[in-house]
Design a protein around this motif. Sequence first.
Motif, PDB file in Angstrom:
ATOM      1  N   PRO A  94      14.184  -1.207   7.026  1.00 50.11           N
ATOM      2  CA  PRO A  94      13.818  -0.416   5.847  1.00 50.11           C
ATOM      3  C   PRO A  94      13.567   1.052   6.233  1.00 50.11           C
ATOM      4  O   PRO A  94      13.056   1.342   7.308  1.00 50.11           O
ATOM      5  CB  PRO A  94      12.529  -1.063   5.357  1.00 50.11           C
TER       6      PRO A  94
ATOM      7  N   ALA B 162      11.450   6.175   1.584  1.00 51.34           N
ATOM      8  CA  ALA B 162      11.993   6.642   0.309  1.00 51.34           C
ATOM      9  C   ALA B 162      11.650   8.116   0.156  1.00 51.34           C
ATOM     10  O   ALA B 162      10.559   8.553   0.519  1.00 51.34           O
ATOM     11  CB  ALA B 162      11.403   5.828  -0.838  1.00 51.34           C
TER      12      ALA B 162
ATOM     13  N   CYS C  70       0.406   5.543  -6.342  1.00 47.67           N
ATOM     14  CA  CYS C  70       1.503   5.670  -5.374  1.00 47.67           C
ATOM     15  C   CYS C  70       1.560   7.084  -4.797  1.00 47.67           C
ATOM     16  O   CYS C  70       2.378   7.899  -5.205  1.00 47.67           O
ATOM     17  CB  CYS C  70       2.843   5.349  -6.021  1.00 47.67           C
TER      18      CYS C  70
ATOM     19  N   PRO D 270       8.427   3.036   4.268  1.00 44.03           N
ATOM     20  CA  PRO D 270       9.402   1.986   3.942  1.00 44.03           C
ATOM     21  C   PRO D 270       8.727   0.818   3.221  1.00 44.03           C
ATOM     22  O   PRO D 270       7.754   0.271   3.726  1.00 44.03           O
ATOM     23  CB  PRO D 270       9.931   1.536   5.305  1.00 44.03           C
ATOM     24  N   PHE D 271       9.190   0.520   2.036  1.00 45.79           N
ATOM     25  CA  PHE D 271       8.688  -0.618   1.271  1.00 45.79           C
ATOM     26  C   PHE D 271       9.829  -1.597   1.045  1.00 45.79           C
ATOM     27  O   PHE D 271      10.982  -1.192   0.929  1.00 45.79           O
ATOM     28  CB  PHE D 271       8.199  -0.190  -0.120  1.00 45.79           C
ATOM     29  N   VAL D 272       9.508  -2.857   0.930  1.00 47.56           N
ATOM     30  CA  VAL D 272      10.469  -3.871   0.508  1.00 47.56           C
ATOM     31  C   VAL D 272       9.776  -4.767  -0.510  1.00 47.56           C
ATOM     32  O   VAL D 272       8.558  -4.893  -0.512  1.00 47.56           O
ATOM     33  CB  VAL D 272      10.995  -4.727   1.696  1.00 47.56           C
TER      34      VAL D 272
ATOM     35  N   ASP E 131       8.063  -6.287  -3.775  1.00 41.18           N
ATOM     36  CA  ASP E 131       7.228  -5.838  -4.884  1.00 41.18           C
ATOM     37  C   ASP E 131       6.710  -4.406  -4.735  1.00 41.18           C
ATOM     38  O   ASP E 131       6.708  -3.659  -5.713  1.00 41.18           O
ATOM     39  CB  ASP E 131       6.055  -6.796  -5.102  1.00 41.18           C
TER      40      ASP E 131
ATOM     41  N   LEU F 175       8.154  -1.889  -3.354  1.00 41.96           N
ATOM     42  CA  LEU F 175       9.263  -0.986  -3.670  1.00 41.96           C
ATOM     43  C   LEU F 175       9.504  -0.941  -5.174  1.00 41.96           C
ATOM     44  O   LEU F 175       9.727   0.127  -5.739  1.00 41.96           O
ATOM     45  CB  LEU F 175      10.530  -1.418  -2.939  1.00 41.96           C
ATOM     46  N   GLU F 176       9.404  -2.075  -5.829  1.00 38.55           N
ATOM     47  CA  GLU F 176       9.560  -2.115  -7.286  1.00 38.55           C
ATOM     48  C   GLU F 176       8.460  -1.298  -7.960  1.00 38.55           C
ATOM     49  O   GLU F 176       8.705  -0.552  -8.899  1.00 38.55           O
ATOM     50  CB  GLU F 176       9.526  -3.551  -7.795  1.00 38.55           C
TER      51      GLU F 176
ATOM     52  N   LEU G  37       6.868   1.274  -6.663  1.00 33.63           N
ATOM     53  CA  LEU G  37       7.177   2.683  -6.435  1.00 33.63           C
ATOM     54  C   LEU G  37       8.263   3.149  -7.394  1.00 33.63           C
ATOM     55  O   LEU G  37       8.156   4.221  -7.990  1.00 33.63           O
ATOM     56  CB  LEU G  37       7.603   2.918  -4.986  1.00 33.63           C
ATOM     57  N   ALA G  38       9.295   2.350  -7.556  1.00 35.97           N
ATOM     58  CA  ALA G  38      10.396   2.719  -8.458  1.00 35.97           C
ATOM     59  C   ALA G  38       9.896   2.935  -9.882  1.00 35.97           C
ATOM     60  O   ALA G  38      10.352   3.843 -10.576  1.00 35.97           O
ATOM     61  CB  ALA G  38      11.478   1.644  -8.429  1.00 35.97           C
TER      62      ALA G  38
END
Length: 82
Positions: free
Chosen positions: A4, A7, A28, A47-49, A51, A53-54, A56-57
């Motif tokens: 990862p 972002a 965030c 680096p997130f993966v 939940d 990352l979701e 953050l999005a």
Amino acid sequence: MAKPTAARFSVLPENEQAALAYLDARGCAPAKIERDVEGLTVLIFPPFVGDPLEGLAKAIPVHLSAKIGIVVGNAPPFSLAH
């Protein structure tokens, strides 16, 4: 599997404080803030993966993005590799 990566989210310098406030209100905060060669403020997130990352999005203030564009067609570099 690829490692990862961080972002990155770019805003105009005059929108930096508004973007930070928007993100802070959603829990965030960026890990680091840099300036790029174009003079944009770049908010860097770890680096997130999954939940996180979701989350953050969903928290990103897209309306303040300095890099909004429209991709039309299937020409390189946006075409699918066969």
